[in-house]
Motif scaffolding. Structure first.
Motif, PDB file in Angstrom:
ATOM      1  N   VAL A 158       0.837  -1.205   0.000  1.00  0.00           N
ATOM      2  CA  VAL A 158       0.000   0.000   0.000  1.00  0.00           C
ATOM      3  C   VAL A 158       0.872   1.256   0.000  1.00  0.00           C
ATOM      4  O   VAL A 158       0.574   2.228  -0.711  1.00  0.00           O
ATOM      5  N   LEU A 159       1.964   1.248   0.754  1.00  0.00           N
ATOM      6  CA  LEU A 159       2.873   2.393   0.742  1.00  0.00           C
ATOM      7  C   LEU A 159       3.534   2.562  -0.624  1.00  0.00           C
ATOM      8  O   LEU A 159       3.749   3.694  -1.077  1.00  0.00           O
ATOM      9  N   THR A 160       3.837   1.461  -1.289  1.00  0.00           N
ATOM     10  CA  THR A 160       4.391   1.527  -2.642  1.00  0.00           C
ATOM     11  C   THR A 160       3.407   2.222  -3.576  1.00  0.00           C
ATOM     12  O   THR A 160       3.791   3.083  -4.379  1.00  0.00           O
ATOM     13  N   ALA A 161       2.143   1.858  -3.479  1.00  0.00           N
ATOM     14  CA  ALA A 161       1.116   2.485  -4.316  1.00  0.00           C
ATOM     15  C   ALA A 161       0.985   3.973  -3.998  1.00  0.00           C
ATOM     16  O   ALA A 161       0.842   4.798  -4.900  1.00  0.00           O
ATOM     17  N   LEU A 162       1.061   4.329  -2.729  1.00  0.00           N
ATOM     18  CA  LEU A 162       0.955   5.735  -2.326  1.00  0.00           C
ATOM     19  C   LEU A 162       2.135   6.550  -2.848  1.00  0.00           C
ATOM     20  O   LEU A 162       1.954   7.644  -3.405  1.00  0.00           O
ATOM     21  N   VAL A 163       3.337   6.027  -2.707  1.00  0.00           N
ATOM     22  CA  VAL A 163       4.534   6.721  -3.199  1.00  0.00           C
ATOM     23  C   VAL A 163       4.486   6.848  -4.720  1.00  0.00           C
ATOM     24  O   VAL A 163       4.826   7.896  -5.278  1.00  0.00           O
ATOM     25  N   ALA A 164       4.057   5.794  -5.406  1.00  0.00           N
ATOM     26  CA  ALA A 164       3.972   5.839  -6.871  1.00  0.00           C
ATOM     27  C   ALA A 164       2.956   6.878  -7.330  1.00  0.00           C
ATOM     28  O   ALA A 164       3.209   7.624  -8.286  1.00  0.00           O
ATOM     29  N   THR A 165       1.821   6.958  -6.651  1.00  0.00           N
ATOM     30  CA  THR A 165       0.810   7.951  -7.007  1.00  0.00           C
ATOM     31  C   THR A 165       1.333   9.365  -6.803  1.00  0.00           C
ATOM     32  O   THR A 165       1.178  10.231  -7.667  1.00  0.00           O
ATOM     33  N   THR A 166       1.980   9.593  -5.690  1.00  0.00           N
ATOM     34  CA  THR A 166       2.561  10.906  -5.411  1.00  0.00           C
ATOM     35  C   THR A 166       3.626  11.256  -6.445  1.00  0.00           C
ATOM     36  O   THR A 166       3.660  12.380  -6.950  1.00  0.00           O
ATOM     37  N   GLY A 167       4.466  10.298  -6.777  1.00  0.00           N
ATOM     38  CA  GLY A 167       5.503  10.533  -7.777  1.00  0.00           C
ATOM     39  C   GLY A 167       4.940  10.829  -9.152  1.00  0.00           C
ATOM     40  O   GLY A 167       5.445  11.704  -9.862  1.00  0.00           O
ATOM     41  N   MET A 168       3.894  10.101  -9.530  1.00  0.00           N
ATOM     42  CA  MET A 168       3.275  10.355 -10.836  1.00  0.00           C
ATOM     43  C   MET A 168       2.676  11.757 -10.893  1.00  0.00           C
ATOM     44  O   MET A 168       2.841  12.474 -11.885  1.00  0.00           O
TER      45      MET A 168
ATOM     46  N   VAL B  88      -0.972   1.377 -13.617  1.00  0.00           N
ATOM     47  CA  VAL B  88      -1.468   0.023 -13.380  1.00  0.00           C
ATOM     48  C   VAL B  88      -0.379  -0.820 -12.725  1.00  0.00           C
ATOM     49  O   VAL B  88      -0.633  -1.555 -11.765  1.00  0.00           O
ATOM     50  N   ALA B  89       0.857  -0.682 -13.213  1.00  0.00           N
ATOM     51  CA  ALA B  89       1.954  -1.493 -12.685  1.00  0.00           C
ATOM     52  C   ALA B  89       2.326  -1.116 -11.256  1.00  0.00           C
ATOM     53  O   ALA B  89       2.675  -1.987 -10.456  1.00  0.00           O
ATOM     54  N   THR B  90       2.268   0.172 -10.934  1.00  0.00           N
ATOM     55  CA  THR B  90       2.770   0.605  -9.632  1.00  0.00           C
ATOM     56  C   THR B  90       1.692   0.938  -8.609  1.00  0.00           C
ATOM     57  O   THR B  90       2.011   1.096  -7.431  1.00  0.00           O
ATOM     58  N   VAL B  91       0.448   1.058  -9.054  1.00  0.00           N
ATOM     59  CA  VAL B  91      -0.631   1.386  -8.109  1.00  0.00           C
ATOM     60  C   VAL B  91      -1.656   0.256  -8.038  1.00  0.00           C
ATOM     61  O   VAL B  91      -1.908  -0.302  -6.971  1.00  0.00           O
ATOM     62  N   ALA B  92      -2.240  -0.081  -9.174  1.00  0.00           N
ATOM     63  CA  ALA B  92      -3.335  -1.054  -9.166  1.00  0.00           C
ATOM     64  C   ALA B  92      -2.877  -2.461  -8.770  1.00  0.00           C
ATOM     65  O   ALA B  92      -3.515  -3.102  -7.925  1.00  0.00           O
ATOM     66  N   LEU B  93      -1.801  -2.937  -9.381  1.00  0.00           N
ATOM     67  CA  LEU B  93      -1.362  -4.307  -9.074  1.00  0.00           C
ATOM     68  C   LEU B  93      -0.914  -4.477  -7.620  1.00  0.00           C
ATOM     69  O   LEU B  93      -1.292  -5.474  -6.989  1.00  0.00           O
ATOM     70  N   PRO B  94      -0.152  -3.540  -7.038  1.00  0.00           N
ATOM     71  CA  PRO B  94       0.149  -3.702  -5.606  1.00  0.00           C
ATOM     72  C   PRO B  94      -1.084  -3.655  -4.706  1.00  0.00           C
ATOM     73  O   PRO B  94      -1.149  -4.382  -3.712  1.00  0.00           O
TER      74      PRO B  94
ATOM     75  N   GLY C 148      -6.988 -13.349  -9.514  1.00  0.00           N
ATOM     76  CA  GLY C 148      -6.445 -13.794 -10.798  1.00  0.00           C
ATOM     77  C   GLY C 148      -6.966 -12.984 -11.966  1.00  0.00           C
ATOM     78  O   GLY C 148      -6.215 -12.633 -12.883  1.00  0.00           O
ATOM     79  N   THR C 149      -8.248 -12.669 -11.925  1.00  0.00           N
ATOM     80  CA  THR C 149      -8.848 -11.876 -13.001  1.00  0.00           C
ATOM     81  C   THR C 149      -8.246 -10.480 -13.055  1.00  0.00           C
ATOM     82  O   THR C 149      -7.870  -9.992 -14.129  1.00  0.00           O
ATOM     83  N   LEU C 150      -8.142  -9.820 -11.903  1.00  0.00           N
ATOM     84  CA  LEU C 150      -7.597  -8.467 -11.867  1.00  0.00           C
ATOM     85  C   LEU C 150      -6.116  -8.428 -12.233  1.00  0.00           C
ATOM     86  O   LEU C 150      -5.674  -7.540 -12.973  1.00  0.00           O
ATOM     87  N   LEU C 151      -5.343  -9.374 -11.724  1.00  0.00           N
ATOM     88  CA  LEU C 151      -3.920  -9.420 -12.069  1.00  0.00           C
ATOM     89  C   LEU C 151      -3.732  -9.714 -13.557  1.00  0.00           C
ATOM     90  O   LEU C 151      -2.886  -9.105 -14.216  1.00  0.00           O
ATOM     91  N   GLY C 152      -4.515 -10.625 -14.095  1.00  0.00           N
ATOM     92  CA  GLY C 152      -4.427 -10.940 -15.519  1.00  0.00           C
ATOM     93  C   GLY C 152      -4.792  -9.758 -16.391  1.00  0.00           C
ATOM     94  O   GLY C 152      -4.123  -9.478 -17.398  1.00  0.00           O
ATOM     95  N   ALA C 153      -5.836  -9.039 -16.014  1.00  0.00           N
ATOM     96  CA  ALA C 153      -6.239  -7.855 -16.784  1.00  0.00           C
ATOM     97  C   ALA C 153      -5.167  -6.770 -16.713  1.00  0.00           C
ATOM     98  O   ALA C 153      -4.838  -6.137 -17.727  1.00  0.00           O
ATOM     99  N   GLY C 154      -4.605  -6.568 -15.535  1.00  0.00           N
ATOM    100  CA  GLY C 154      -3.562  -5.552 -15.380  1.00  0.00           C
ATOM    101  C   GLY C 154      -2.311  -5.887 -16.156  1.00  0.00           C
ATOM    102  O   GLY C 154      -1.740  -5.034 -16.855  1.00  0.00           O
ATOM    103  N   ILE C 155      -1.873  -7.131 -16.074  1.00  0.00           N
ATOM    104  CA  ILE C 155      -0.680  -7.551 -16.805  1.00  0.00           C
ATOM    105  C   ILE C 155      -0.933  -7.497 -18.307  1.00  0.00           C
ATOM    106  O   ILE C 155      -0.064  -7.090 -19.082  1.00  0.00           O
ATOM    107  N   GLY C 156      -2.120  -7.870 -18.741  1.00  0.00           N
ATOM    108  CA  GLY C 156      -2.455  -7.789 -20.161  1.00  0.00           C
ATOM    109  C   GLY C 156      -2.449  -6.357 -20.657  1.00  0.00           C
ATOM    110  O   GLY C 156      -1.976  -6.070 -21.760  1.00  0.00           O
ATOM    111  N   PHE C 157      -2.946  -5.445 -19.836  1.00  0.00           N
ATOM    112  CA  PHE C 157      -2.945  -4.025 -20.216  1.00  0.00           C
ATOM    113  C   PHE C 157      -1.526  -3.501 -20.352  1.00  0.00           C
ATOM    114  O   PHE C 157      -1.202  -2.778 -21.295  1.00  0.00           O
ATOM    115  N   ILE C 158      -0.665  -3.886 -19.428  1.00  0.00           N
ATOM    116  CA  ILE C 158       0.725  -3.438 -19.473  1.00  0.00           C
ATOM    117  C   ILE C 158       1.450  -4.070 -20.656  1.00  0.00           C
ATOM    118  O   ILE C 158       2.187  -3.393 -21.379  1.00  0.00           O
ATOM    119  N   ALA C 159       1.246  -5.356 -20.874  1.00  0.00           N
ATOM    120  CA  ALA C 159       1.953  -6.069 -21.940  1.00  0.00           C
ATOM    121  C   ALA C 159       1.466  -5.668 -23.328  1.00  0.00           C
ATOM    122  O   ALA C 159       2.193  -5.841 -24.307  1.00  0.00           O
TER     123      ALA C 159
END
Length: 84
Positions: A10-20, A40-46, A63-74
Motif C-alpha cells: 500500500v505504501l508503494t502504491a501511495l509513493v507511486a501515485t505521489t511521484g506520478m 497500473v503497474a505501480t498502483v493497481a497491481l500492488p 487472478g482476473t484483476l492481475l491478468g487484466a492488469g498484466i495484459g494491459f501493461i503487456a
C-alpha cells in the motif's frame, strides 16, 4: 508477516501515485498511454496484491484483476497509424 507485506504494498502504491502526480505537474504533461501503464503497474497491481493477502478478495477475483492488469501493461503502445 502478511500485515507487513500489505503495508509495504500500500505504501508503494501511495509513493507511486505521489511521484506520478509530481512528475506530471513538474513536466507540465498530461495523462497518456505510458503513464496509464505505469499507474497500473505501480498502483493497481500492488493494491490488488495487498487486498488478496488480507483476504478481502477471492482467488478468482485476484487472478482476473492481475491478468487484466498484466495484459494491459503487456499490450504496449501502438502508433495511431498502426490502428485500423
Amino acid at each position: 508477516m502478511s500485515d507487513i507485506i500489505s503495508i509495504i504494498l500500500v505504501l508503494t502504491a501511495l509513493v507511486a501515485t505521489t511521484g506520478m502526480l509530481w512528475n506530471r505537474i513538474k513536466l507540465d504533461k498530461g495523462i497518456g498511454d505510458s503513464i496509464n501503464q505505469f499507474a497500473v503497474a505501480t498502483v493497481a497491481l500492488p493494491l490488488v496484491a495487498a487486498l488478496a493477502i488480507m483476504g478481502v478478495i477471492s482467488v478468482e477475483v485476484t487472478g482476473t484483476l492481475l491478468g487484466a492488469g498484466i495484459g494491459f501493461i503487456a499490450n504496449g503502445r501502438q502508433s495511431p497509424t498502426a490502428q485500423k
